[in-house]
Scaffold this motif. Structure first.
Motif, PDB file in Angstrom:
ATOM      1  N   ASN A 130     -13.850  10.420  12.086  1.00 35.62           N
ATOM      2  CA  ASN A 130     -13.043  11.544  11.592  1.00 35.62           C
ATOM      3  C   ASN A 130     -11.554  11.340  11.837  1.00 35.62           C
ATOM      4  O   ASN A 130     -10.795  12.294  12.067  1.00 35.62           O
ATOM      5  N   LEU A 131     -11.115  10.088  11.753  1.00 38.71           N
ATOM      6  CA  LEU A 131      -9.691   9.759  11.824  1.00 38.71           C
ATOM      7  C   LEU A 131      -9.176   9.437  10.420  1.00 38.71           C
ATOM      8  O   LEU A 131      -8.421   8.480  10.217  1.00 38.71           O
ATOM      9  N   THR A 132      -9.567  10.256   9.468  1.00 38.04           N
ATOM     10  CA  THR A 132      -9.240   9.973   8.074  1.00 38.04           C
ATOM     11  C   THR A 132      -7.752  10.107   7.785  1.00 38.04           C
ATOM     12  O   THR A 132      -7.220   9.387   6.932  1.00 38.04           O
ATOM     13  N   HIS A 133      -7.064  11.012   8.474  1.00 34.88           N
ATOM     14  CA  HIS A 133      -5.626  11.181   8.233  1.00 34.88           C
ATOM     15  C   HIS A 133      -4.860   9.933   8.671  1.00 34.88           C
ATOM     16  O   HIS A 133      -4.031   9.395   7.923  1.00 34.88           O
ATOM     17  N   LEU A 134      -5.127   9.475   9.875  1.00 37.97           N
ATOM     18  CA  LEU A 134      -4.468   8.264  10.376  1.00 37.97           C
ATOM     19  C   LEU A 134      -4.868   7.051   9.542  1.00 37.97           C
ATOM     20  O   LEU A 134      -4.021   6.205   9.209  1.00 37.97           O
ATOM     21  N   GLY A 135      -6.149   6.955   9.189  1.00 37.08           N
ATOM     22  CA  GLY A 135      -6.605   5.822   8.395  1.00 37.08           C
ATOM     23  C   GLY A 135      -5.944   5.748   7.034  1.00 37.08           C
ATOM     24  O   GLY A 135      -5.610   4.651   6.554  1.00 37.08           O
ATOM     25  N   LEU A 136      -5.717   6.901   6.409  1.00 34.77           N
ATOM     26  CA  LEU A 136      -5.081   6.913   5.094  1.00 34.77           C
ATOM     27  C   LEU A 136      -3.645   6.425   5.169  1.00 34.77           C
ATOM     28  O   LEU A 136      -3.198   5.627   4.332  1.00 34.77           O
ATOM     29  N   VAL A 137      -2.896   6.875   6.182  1.00 36.03           N
ATOM     30  CA  VAL A 137      -1.503   6.448   6.324  1.00 36.03           C
ATOM     31  C   VAL A 137      -1.423   4.949   6.573  1.00 36.03           C
ATOM     32  O   VAL A 137      -0.611   4.234   5.958  1.00 36.03           O
ATOM     33  N   LEU A 138      -2.285   4.434   7.453  1.00 32.91           N
ATOM     34  CA  LEU A 138      -2.247   3.001   7.769  1.00 32.91           C
ATOM     35  C   LEU A 138      -2.689   2.156   6.584  1.00 32.91           C
ATOM     36  O   LEU A 138      -2.152   1.062   6.369  1.00 32.91           O
ATOM     37  N   LEU A 139      -3.641   2.635   5.798  1.00 33.22           N
ATOM     38  CA  LEU A 139      -4.080   1.883   4.622  1.00 33.22           C
ATOM     39  C   LEU A 139      -2.986   1.784   3.570  1.00 33.22           C
ATOM     40  O   LEU A 139      -2.750   0.715   2.996  1.00 33.22           O
ATOM     41  N   VAL A 140      -2.303   2.900   3.311  1.00 34.12           N
ATOM     42  CA  VAL A 140      -1.223   2.882   2.317  1.00 34.12           C
ATOM     43  C   VAL A 140      -0.104   1.946   2.770  1.00 34.12           C
ATOM     44  O   VAL A 140       0.431   1.159   1.962  1.00 34.12           O
ATOM     45  N   LEU A 141       0.230   1.996   4.051  1.00 31.49           N
ATOM     46  CA  LEU A 141       1.271   1.117   4.584  1.00 31.49           C
ATOM     47  C   LEU A 141       0.871  -0.350   4.458  1.00 31.49           C
ATOM     48  O   LEU A 141       1.660  -1.202   4.021  1.00 31.49           O
ATOM     49  N   HIS A 142      -0.360  -0.662   4.828  1.00 35.20           N
ATOM     50  CA  HIS A 142      -0.821  -2.049   4.778  1.00 35.20           C
ATOM     51  C   HIS A 142      -0.971  -2.537   3.335  1.00 35.20           C
ATOM     52  O   HIS A 142      -0.597  -3.679   3.017  1.00 35.20           O
ATOM     53  N   TYR A 143      -1.494  -1.699   2.456  1.00 39.28           N
ATOM     54  CA  TYR A 143      -1.686  -2.095   1.058  1.00 39.28           C
ATOM     55  C   TYR A 143      -0.369  -2.378   0.359  1.00 39.28           C
ATOM     56  O   TYR A 143      -0.287  -3.261  -0.505  1.00 39.28           O
ATOM     57  N   PHE A 144       0.674  -1.625   0.705  1.00 39.87           N
ATOM     58  CA  PHE A 144       1.966  -1.861   0.065  1.00 39.87           C
ATOM     59  C   PHE A 144       2.502  -3.246   0.422  1.00 39.87           C
ATOM     60  O   PHE A 144       3.011  -3.973  -0.439  1.00 39.87           O
ATOM     61  N   VAL A 145       2.384  -3.635   1.696  1.00 37.68           N
ATOM     62  CA  VAL A 145       2.859  -4.955   2.116  1.00 37.68           C
ATOM     63  C   VAL A 145       2.033  -6.053   1.466  1.00 37.68           C
ATOM     64  O   VAL A 145       2.566  -7.068   0.997  1.00 37.68           O
ATOM     65  N   GLU A 146       0.716  -5.873   1.404  1.00 35.19           N
ATOM     66  CA  GLU A 146      -0.152  -6.879   0.796  1.00 35.19           C
ATOM     67  C   GLU A 146       0.072  -6.990  -0.709  1.00 35.19           C
ATOM     68  O   GLU A 146      -0.006  -8.078  -1.286  1.00 35.19           O
ATOM     69  N   PHE A 147       0.354  -5.865  -1.349  1.00 33.52           N
ATOM     70  CA  PHE A 147       0.655  -5.905  -2.784  1.00 33.52           C
ATOM     71  C   PHE A 147       1.908  -6.729  -3.054  1.00 33.52           C
ATOM     72  O   PHE A 147       1.953  -7.525  -4.007  1.00 33.52           O
ATOM     73  N   LEU A 148       2.916  -6.580  -2.202  1.00 38.97           N
ATOM     74  CA  LEU A 148       4.142  -7.347  -2.377  1.00 38.97           C
ATOM     75  C   LEU A 148       3.884  -8.843  -2.223  1.00 38.97           C
ATOM     76  O   LEU A 148       4.445  -9.663  -2.963  1.00 38.97           O
ATOM     77  N   PHE A 149       3.018  -9.219  -1.286  1.00 36.76           N
ATOM     78  CA  PHE A 149       2.703 -10.634  -1.096  1.00 36.76           C
ATOM     79  C   PHE A 149       2.004 -11.220  -2.315  1.00 36.76           C
ATOM     80  O   PHE A 149       2.369 -12.292  -2.816  1.00 36.76           O
ATOM     81  N   HIS A 150       0.983 -10.531  -2.816  1.00 38.54           N
ATOM     82  CA  HIS A 150       0.194 -11.090  -3.918  1.00 38.54           C
ATOM     83  C   HIS A 150       0.965 -11.074  -5.232  1.00 38.54           C
ATOM     84  O   HIS A 150       0.799 -11.993  -6.048  1.00 38.54           O
ATOM     85  N   ILE A 151       1.811 -10.089  -5.445  1.00 41.53           N
ATOM     86  CA  ILE A 151       2.606 -10.094  -6.671  1.00 41.53           C
ATOM     87  C   ILE A 151       3.667 -11.182  -6.592  1.00 41.53           C
ATOM     88  O   ILE A 151       4.022 -11.804  -7.621  1.00 41.53           O
ATOM     89  N   SER A 152       4.180 -11.479  -5.380  1.00 38.27           N
ATOM     90  CA  SER A 152       5.122 -12.598  -5.221  1.00 38.27           C
ATOM     91  C   SER A 152       4.432 -13.930  -5.471  1.00 38.27           C
ATOM     92  O   SER A 152       5.030 -14.844  -6.044  1.00 38.27           O
ATOM     93  N   ARG A 153       3.172 -14.033  -5.059  1.00 39.39           N
ATOM     94  CA  ARG A 153       2.444 -15.274  -5.300  1.00 39.39           C
ATOM     95  C   ARG A 153       2.157 -15.471  -6.784  1.00 39.39           C
ATOM     96  O   ARG A 153       2.151 -16.598  -7.282  1.00 39.39           O
ATOM     97  N   LEU A 154       1.943 -14.394  -7.511  1.00 38.66           N
ATOM     98  CA  LEU A 154       1.747 -14.511  -8.962  1.00 38.66           C
ATOM     99  C   LEU A 154       3.014 -15.028  -9.641  1.00 38.66           C
ATOM    100  O   LEU A 154       2.944 -15.882 -10.533  1.00 38.66           O
ATOM    101  N   PHE A 155       4.171 -14.504  -9.235  1.00 35.58           N
ATOM    102  CA  PHE A 155       5.428 -15.001  -9.792  1.00 35.58           C
ATOM    103  C   PHE A 155       5.686 -16.439  -9.372  1.00 35.58           C
ATOM    104  O   PHE A 155       6.275 -17.215 -10.131  1.00 35.58           O
TER     105      PHE A 155
END
Length: 404
Positions: free
Chosen positions: A245-270
């Protein structure tokens, strides 16, 4: 007599000539030389058949559950797979009891819902692969190594972008950004709005679908352990936040982590389209370190300070309260160890990349073609292994002196 014999021999039938060894039909010659490849479909339920048609097979499985909603006999079972379960209707406010809000909690039936949306994730994965990534691959003509990495980054960048946008909309609508104390206030967060629960169900379904995709995409054996590690880490942390039942904390950490990972993979595509492109990786390196620091700060602030000062600190599984010291230590330890593991991988990656850029290019050695047999006395005097030296008798200067 010779003319009569030739006339009689020309009247032989082709089969008789073939049996006599005097004539072969023209169609038999190419059949013996080159065999055409057969374009037959692979056998049904064979390895190749399942890999080629896995999207159609999974689509048929998903249609079975959707068709089950149309009949009264199977509707109750199909609803468990398609729709979210464990909904509770409560009044929105005490001042207006007539207005109701539907909230959800988790249970064992969520496994069926995760299974159905895992099938949906496989179908969406195949659509992106066939109609987007494969078309780009045919235009760019990547090597086998770049081909697999391009597919991986293409799939993950699409998922991370979608999850970031969806998770951010939930954070804004639920006012988690404007009020950081909501991460630990009113714990346990057993009741979730529809968007929150559907987000977690979708996350679990996506990362569970990654296991069969290793088979469908014919992943190399040397790449399987690496992918199993990060798939397991995602499932471990998302499931832990969902069940504790730590869904609030989990959501914030997932969004933060996904944003960084998205930047890495989109940079690798370029980078695959233009190998001179390095700006995205530099920005990702800075945000990666900041993301790890923010993850640790939010985790310690929520679990180490917020939940540690809560009044109710008794273990009660029925009410969903896990706010006890052993659980808090386990949660912080798992988060800190994961962040340390990611930083260790990141430092090794940066050091390897720095060594590759700093090391000077090695000169290419010329290979001389050696001839079989022993070299003659003249060749040993003028060169080595057939390569002439500047002082040899066959050099241009010596030939000029001889001619003069």
């Amino acid at each position: 007599g010779a003319v009569a014999w030739a006339a009689s021999s020309s009247s032989w039938a082709p089969p008789q000539r073939a049996r006599a060894g005097l004539w072969w039909p023209p169609s038999a010659v190419p059949a013996m030389g080159i065999r055409k490849k057969s374009n037959k479909n692979p056998p049904v339920l064979s390895h190749e058949f399942i890999v080629q048609n896995h999207a159609d097979i999974v689509s048929c499985m998903a249609m079975v559950f959707l068709l089950g909603l149309m009949f009264e006999v199977t509707a109750k079972a199909a609803v468990v797979f398609v729709t979210l379960q464990y909904n509770v209707t409560i009044s929105a406010t005490e001042e207006q009891p007539m207005e109701t809000v539907t909230l959800y909690h988790y249970g064992i039936k969520d496994l069926a819902t995760v299974f159905f949306y895992m099938l949906v994730a496989i179908i969406i994965h195949a659509i992106i692969q066939e109609y987007v990534l494969d078309k780009i691959n045919r235009r760019m003509h990547f090597s086998k190594t770049k081909h697999s990495k391009f597919n991986e980054s293409g799939q993950l960048s699409a998922f991370y972008l979608f999850s970031c946008v969806w998770g951010t909309s939930i954070l804004v609508s639920e006012n988690y950004v404007s009020d950081p104390t909501s991460l630990w206030r009113d714990y346990p967060h057993t009741m979730m709005p529809f968007q929150m629960k559907f987000f977690y169900i979708s996350q679990l379904a996506y990362w569970f679908h990654a296991f069969p995709e290793l088979y469908f995409q014919k992943t190399k054996k040397e790449d399987i352990p690496r992918q199993l590690v990060y798939i397991g880490l995602y499932l471990f942390h998302i499931t832990g936040a969902y069940l504790l039942n730590l869904t609030h904390l989990g959501l914030v950490l997932l969004v933060l982590h996904y944003f960084v990972e998205f930047l890495f993979h989109i940079s690798r595509l370029f980078y695959f389209s233009d190998e001179k492109y390095q700006k995205g990786f530099s920005l990702w390196a800075v945000l990666f370190v900041l993301g790890r620091l923010l993850t640790l700060i939010l985790s310690v602030l929520t679990v180490g300070f917020g939940l540690a000062r809560a009044e109710n600190q008794t273990l009660d599984v029925s009410s969903g309260n896990f706010n006890v010291l052993p659980v808090r230590i386990s949660v912080l330890a798992s988060i800190c160890l994961t962040q340390a593991f990611m930083m260790w991988k990141f430092i090794n990656f940066q050091l390897r990349r720095w060594r590759e850029h700093s090391s000077p290019p090695q000169p290419v050695k010329k290979k001389f073609v050696t001839t079989k047999g022993k070299t003659s006395k003249k060749e040993r005097e003028n060169g080595i292994n057939g390569a002439l030296t500047s002082n040899g008798a066959d050099s241009p200067r010596s030939r000029k002196e001889k001619s003069s």
